[in-house]
Scaffold this active site. Structure first.
Site, PDB file in Angstrom:
ATOM      1  N   ASP A 185      -1.705   2.212   3.237  1.00  0.00           N
ATOM      2  CA  ASP A 185      -2.392   3.239   4.019  1.00  0.00           C
ATOM      3  C   ASP A 185      -3.292   4.090   3.126  1.00  0.00           C
ATOM      4  O   ASP A 185      -4.399   4.474   3.523  1.00  0.00           O
ATOM      5  CB  ASP A 185      -1.364   4.143   4.716  1.00  0.00           C
ATOM      6  CG  ASP A 185      -0.679   3.441   5.879  1.00  0.00           C
ATOM      7  OD1 ASP A 185      -1.096   2.312   6.215  1.00  0.00           O
ATOM      8  OD2 ASP A 185       0.274   4.012   6.435  1.00  0.00           O
ATOM      9  N   GLU A 229      -4.822   3.240   0.328  1.00  0.00           N
ATOM     10  CA  GLU A 229      -6.027   2.513  -0.059  1.00  0.00           C
ATOM     11  C   GLU A 229      -6.991   2.416   1.119  1.00  0.00           C
ATOM     12  O   GLU A 229      -8.210   2.571   0.962  1.00  0.00           O
ATOM     13  CB  GLU A 229      -5.648   1.117  -0.558  1.00  0.00           C
ATOM     14  CG  GLU A 229      -6.826   0.220  -0.903  1.00  0.00           C
ATOM     15  CD  GLU A 229      -7.679   0.734  -2.066  1.00  0.00           C
ATOM     16  OE1 GLU A 229      -8.754   0.153  -2.307  1.00  0.00           O
ATOM     17  OE2 GLU A 229      -7.286   1.718  -2.738  1.00  0.00           O
ATOM     18  N   PHE A 230      -6.467   2.177   2.339  1.00  0.00           N
ATOM     19  CA  PHE A 230      -7.337   2.110   3.512  1.00  0.00           C
ATOM     20  C   PHE A 230      -8.027   3.460   3.732  1.00  0.00           C
ATOM     21  O   PHE A 230      -9.232   3.522   4.007  1.00  0.00           O
ATOM     22  CB  PHE A 230      -6.546   1.724   4.756  1.00  0.00           C
ATOM     23  CG  PHE A 230      -7.403   1.627   6.000  1.00  0.00           C
ATOM     24  CD1 PHE A 230      -8.101   0.474   6.299  1.00  0.00           C
ATOM     25  CD2 PHE A 230      -7.532   2.727   6.856  1.00  0.00           C
ATOM     26  CE1 PHE A 230      -8.910   0.393   7.426  1.00  0.00           C
ATOM     27  CE2 PHE A 230      -8.332   2.662   7.978  1.00  0.00           C
ATOM     28  CZ  PHE A 230      -9.028   1.483   8.262  1.00  0.00           C
ATOM     29  N   ASP A 231      -7.263   4.543   3.626  1.00  0.00           N
ATOM     30  CA  ASP A 231      -7.840   5.879   3.813  1.00  0.00           C
ATOM     31  C   ASP A 231      -8.953   6.133   2.792  1.00  0.00           C
ATOM     32  O   ASP A 231      -9.990   6.721   3.117  1.00  0.00           O
ATOM     33  CB  ASP A 231      -6.760   6.953   3.670  1.00  0.00           C
ATOM     34  CG  ASP A 231      -5.806   6.992   4.860  1.00  0.00           C
ATOM     35  OD1 ASP A 231      -6.190   6.504   5.938  1.00  0.00           O
ATOM     36  OD2 ASP A 231      -4.686   7.509   4.707  1.00  0.00           O
ATOM     37  N   LYS A 263       4.049  13.706  12.316  1.00  0.00           N
ATOM     38  CA  LYS A 263       3.235  12.557  12.704  1.00  0.00           C
ATOM     39  C   LYS A 263       4.070  11.291  12.514  1.00  0.00           C
ATOM     40  O   LYS A 263       4.298  10.845  11.392  1.00  0.00           O
ATOM     41  CB  LYS A 263       1.957  12.501  11.865  1.00  0.00           C
ATOM     42  CG  LYS A 263       0.974  11.416  12.296  1.00  0.00           C
ATOM     43  CD  LYS A 263      -0.309  11.511  11.488  1.00  0.00           C
ATOM     44  CE  LYS A 263      -1.323  10.473  11.943  1.00  0.00           C
ATOM     45  NZ  LYS A 263      -0.863   9.106  11.650  1.00  0.00           N
ATOM     46  N   ARG A 308      -2.686   1.378  22.567  1.00  0.00           N
ATOM     47  CA  ARG A 308      -3.930   2.139  22.543  1.00  0.00           C
ATOM     48  C   ARG A 308      -5.149   1.227  22.527  1.00  0.00           C
ATOM     49  O   ARG A 308      -6.168   1.516  23.150  1.00  0.00           O
ATOM     50  CB  ARG A 308      -3.976   3.074  21.331  1.00  0.00           C
ATOM     51  CG  ARG A 308      -5.273   3.884  21.257  1.00  0.00           C
ATOM     52  CD  ARG A 308      -5.230   4.949  20.189  1.00  0.00           C
ATOM     53  NE  ARG A 308      -5.086   4.400  18.855  1.00  0.00           N
ATOM     54  CZ  ARG A 308      -4.985   5.143  17.746  1.00  0.00           C
ATOM     55  NH1 ARG A 308      -4.978   6.456  17.855  1.00  0.00           N
ATOM     56  NH2 ARG A 308      -4.852   4.578  16.572  1.00  0.00           N
ATOM     57  N   CYS A 354      25.045 -12.608 -19.717  1.00  0.00           N
ATOM     58  CA  CYS A 354      24.461 -11.307 -20.040  1.00  0.00           C
ATOM     59  C   CYS A 354      23.228 -11.497 -20.911  1.00  0.00           C
ATOM     60  O   CYS A 354      23.304 -12.157 -21.967  1.00  0.00           O
ATOM     61  CB  CYS A 354      25.485 -10.443 -20.775  1.00  0.00           C
ATOM     62  SG  CYS A 354      24.824  -8.858 -21.342  1.00  0.00           S
ATOM     63  N   CYS A 364      28.940  -7.471 -16.919  1.00  0.00           N
ATOM     64  CA  CYS A 364      29.203  -8.049 -18.235  1.00  0.00           C
ATOM     65  C   CYS A 364      30.548  -7.498 -18.697  1.00  0.00           C
ATOM     66  O   CYS A 364      30.690  -6.279 -18.870  1.00  0.00           O
ATOM     67  CB  CYS A 364      28.110  -7.671 -19.225  1.00  0.00           C
ATOM     68  SG  CYS A 364      28.510  -8.131 -20.930  1.00  0.00           S
TER      69      CYS A 364
END
EC number: 6.5.1.2
Length: 741
Positions: free
Chosen positions: A44, A46-48, A130, A151, A422, A441
């Site tokens: 979100d 990066e999109f914004d 929100k 929507r 280990c 271990c």
């Protein structure tokens, strides 16, 4: 991307045109994946960022803006898999703001518009969280649900009526009477946070790809062609607005919420009508601190003008209402590449997978590692090495890999396989007992990783609180400069045990320790460091002393200032109270709370060692599991050697009874939350315990008092809900002095 400068001529440059075309293509593609395929390709945040850059270019170069620009559209397109339906009233997007400064500008602009109309006394702000879900429009006629739709593009959505009816919170028939002849009720469908984790585990177990986040899980569930499948998903809904409202009597948003509740519709508990901008800021701050305590995911706060008359007067732009805005919290989720999954061996031998990622900035810090807890969690999350993953970091919380972005897989990804031995000492790994999820271990005594972790732990603030003995110093003391058997700058890390082969000798580093052999041996400890020139790395590496200074032609090597501080701090640690000594021993299950209770009940290490399992379990705050762990730990000879060595070095093994402090809190349970001016959190607990009280970390009906300092959070909220006695710091001091009197 660089900031756009205003163009000096009327025609945008070729670089701007090319950037604009690429941005338009990217935003369309990412939006389609998000809304129509329920499979986000970027975070979100990066999109914004891309969207705001697109808006910026358009603002400075309006001749580039076309009618089909992504900035002129609302939401996504309508899928051909569902019948299209026209909304009676358009469903708008909200204008987003990403800083408090931007929010203040928006509030000031809306306030000025209201003031011009002479109606400033009517202005109130309905503020609500929100929800990070899927917007849905419910159409009721004469109280009967006739349609549910997404929507879509704001004008036309997808008919999901049959799927929406599987959500138990959505009533087919409204309760009460006097319903409007026709009303559109808007809200968000979501999957609660806890249910989302369980759902993803079920998806992976069934051999299916997990969802990237709760929002896309909700969207994908509502878009199932078979409602029976939707019914199997843990969907919920909160309604938060209305569209077409023929005959609706309410005059404001808040009155509408009351009416919706009376009709049996699910409304969010997370909203408030506020009078001022300062109150809005406090609301934002509160839910920013508690966003992960809520039923569902949120990504911001929506602020609306409450009065419908003022809403109509403020109106809309072509895309957003002028009477509502969404403040977005700083991003806590980003996308990054999972380069590898490695394992860490902890101080009690537990082997924990963790992700190694391309460094990425999230929640204010750069992250390149994140815990994955155990092999079952890796499987449940469905992540593969090489995946692009969703990474979450909330404030100071440990970074977490949420899940993979399945749509970006190219076939090169591979599964993680838990090691059989280990990685630090080669000992075969196994659960501590049958039925345990974690593997461990068993080579506790000589496993370099476990020793390093124990040394780091005993120096921590909850134990001996030894400054100058951090993670890197613990590594240098025990096994060289890097994680075993990693390389540093292409050079192998020094092999073999470090100068400190067990924690029993740690107090030989004390300033006043008679034998300086261990202190002198630190001169031989060297680590790889990159050579630097004018403050920048050169790519060349060299071995340099860690605890001593680098010798020059004029000055020989000697203990550095930080090393001398280490010697002093180890000396000071000898006088720490008994409970801190217990914490420093790294006994499984024995943390600060149990250690305080044990120290208060028995007063000395000898008394704790001599106590029976039943006597230990009887101590309030201990119980049978911790009691068994204590007896098991002290049954090991080299464990007892650590305690004996520390005692011989002068470490305090018994608490002096302070007769000057009356037992004013005998039988009382007190919770301290927030910051106190004159007490640290540990000092406040100490004050409670030494007066006979129980210092609890959680609020319940059994709590007698809650002491609330600055920035008290959810514990204070719960105390108020339960009607408990709440004290400020002054009241706390009086309680310590006089008790309940």
């Amino acid at each position: 991307m660089s900031k756009v400068e205003p163009q000096t001529d009327e025609i945008p440059s070729q670089d701007i045109r090319e950037e604009y075309e690429q941005l338009t293509e990217d935003v369309r593609r990412y939006r389609y994946a998000y809304y129509n395929e329920d499979s986000p390709l970027v975070s979100d945040a990066e999109f914004d960022r891309l969207y705001r850059r697109l808006e910026e270019i358009e603002a400075l170069n309006p001749e580039l803006v076309a009618n089909d620009s992504p900035t002129q559209e609302v939401g996504g397109e309508v899928s051909a898999a569902f019948a299209p339906v026209e909304h009676l009233q358009r469903m708008y997007s909200l204008e987003d703001v990403f800083s408090l400064e931007e929010l203040q500008v928006w509030i000031s602009r809306a306030t000025a518009s209201v003031e011009k109309q002479g109606r400033l006394d009517e202005l109130k702000w309905l503020s609500e969280v929100k929800i990070d879900g899927l917007a849905v429009n419910l159409l009721y006629r004469n109280g009967e649900l006739v349609r549910a739709a997404t929507r879509g593009d704001g004008h036309t959505g997808e008919d999901i009526t049959h799927n929406a009816l599987t959500i138990k919170e959505i009533p087919r028939t409204l309760e009460g009477s006097d319903h409007p002849a026709e009303v559109e009720i808007r809200g968000e469908v979501f999957i609660p946070s806890k249910a989302f984790l369980a759902l993803n585990e079920q998806m992976v177990e069934a051999g299916k790809a997990p969802f990237a986040n709760p929002r896309n899980a909700a969207a994908g569930s509502l878009r199932q062609k078979d409602p029976a499948l939707t019914a199997q998903r843990p969907l919920s809904m909160f309604v938060h607005g209305i569209g077409a409202r023929e005959g609706l009597k309410a005059a404001s948003q808040s009155e509408t919420y009351e009416l919706l509740r009376e009709w049996g519709l699910p409304t969010s508990p997370y909203f408030k009508v506020l009078d001022s901008y300062d109150e809005v800021l406090k609301f934002i701050e509160h839910f920013g601190d508690h966003r992960h305590d809520l039923l569902h995911e949120i990504d911001g706060i929506v602020i609306k003008v409450d009065d419908f008359g003022l809403q109509r007067a403020l109106g809309h732009t072509s895309r957003v209402p002028r009477w509502a805005v969404a403040y977005k919290y700083p991003p806590e989720e980003v996308h990054t590449k999972l380069l590898d999954i490695q394992v860490n061996v902890g101080r009690t031998g537990r082997v924990t997978p963790y992700g190694v990622m391309e460094p990425v900035k999230v929640a204010g810090s750069t992250v390149e590692m994140a815990t994955l807890h155990n092999q079952d969690v890796v499987k449940a999350k469905g992540v593969l090495i090489g995946d692009t993953v969703v990474l979450r970091k909330a404030g100071d919380v440990i970074p977490e890999i949420v899940g993979p972005v399945v749509a970006l897989r190219d076939g090169s990804e591979r599964e993680f396989v838990m090691p059989a031995a280990c990685p630090s000492c080669g000992t075969p790994l196994a659960p501590a007992k049958e039925g345990d999820v974690d593997i461990r271990c068993p080579n506790a005594r000589s496993c370099p990783s476990q020793l390093r972790e124990r040394v780091f732990h005993l120096a921590g603030r909850g134990a001996f609180d030894i400054e100058a003995l951090g993670w890197e110093a613990a590594m240098a003391l025990t096994a060289g400069p890097g994680p075993d058997p990693a390389t540093v700058g292409g050079h192998p890390a020094p092999e073999g045990p470090g100068v400190l082969t067990n924690e029993a000798r740690i107090f030989e580093l004390a300033e006043d320790a008679g034998d300086a052999t261990l202190r002198d041996s630190l001169a031989e400890v060297k680590v790889w460091r990159e050579k630097r020139s004018k403050g920048a790395g050169t790519g060349e590496w060299e071995l340099v002393p860690y605890f001593w200074s680098k010798p020059t032609a004029k000055t020989p090597s000697k203990p550095s200032a930080n090393t001398q501080k280490l010697f002093r701090e180890v000396e000071k640690a000898k006088s720490q109270p008994l409970w801190r000594v217990l914490v420093a021993l790294s006994i499984r299950h024995v943390g600060p709370t149990a250690s305080r209770a044990l120290a208060t009940a028995f007063g000395s290490m000898d008394a704790i060692r001599a106590a029976s399992e039943e006597q230990l379990a009887d101590v309030d705050g201990v119980g049978p599991i911790i009691a068994a762990a204590l007896k098991e730990w002290f049954a090991v000879d080299w464990h007892r050697e650590i305690v004996d060595s520390w005692a011989k070095a002068g470490v305090r093994m018994a608490d002096e009874v302070d007769e000057s402090k009356p037992r004013t809190l005998e039988g009382l349970t007190v919770v301290v939350t927030g910051s106190l001016e004159h007490y640290s959190r540990d000092e406040a607990k100490e004050a409670i315990i030494t007066r006979g009280g129980k210092a609890s970390g959680s609020v319940s009906k059994k709590t007698d008092y809650v002491v609330a300092g600055e920035n008290a959070g959810s514990k204070l909220d719960k105390a108020e809900q339960l009607g408990l006695k709440i004290l400020d710091e002054e009241g706390f001091v009086r309680l310590l002095e006089t008790g309940e009197a």
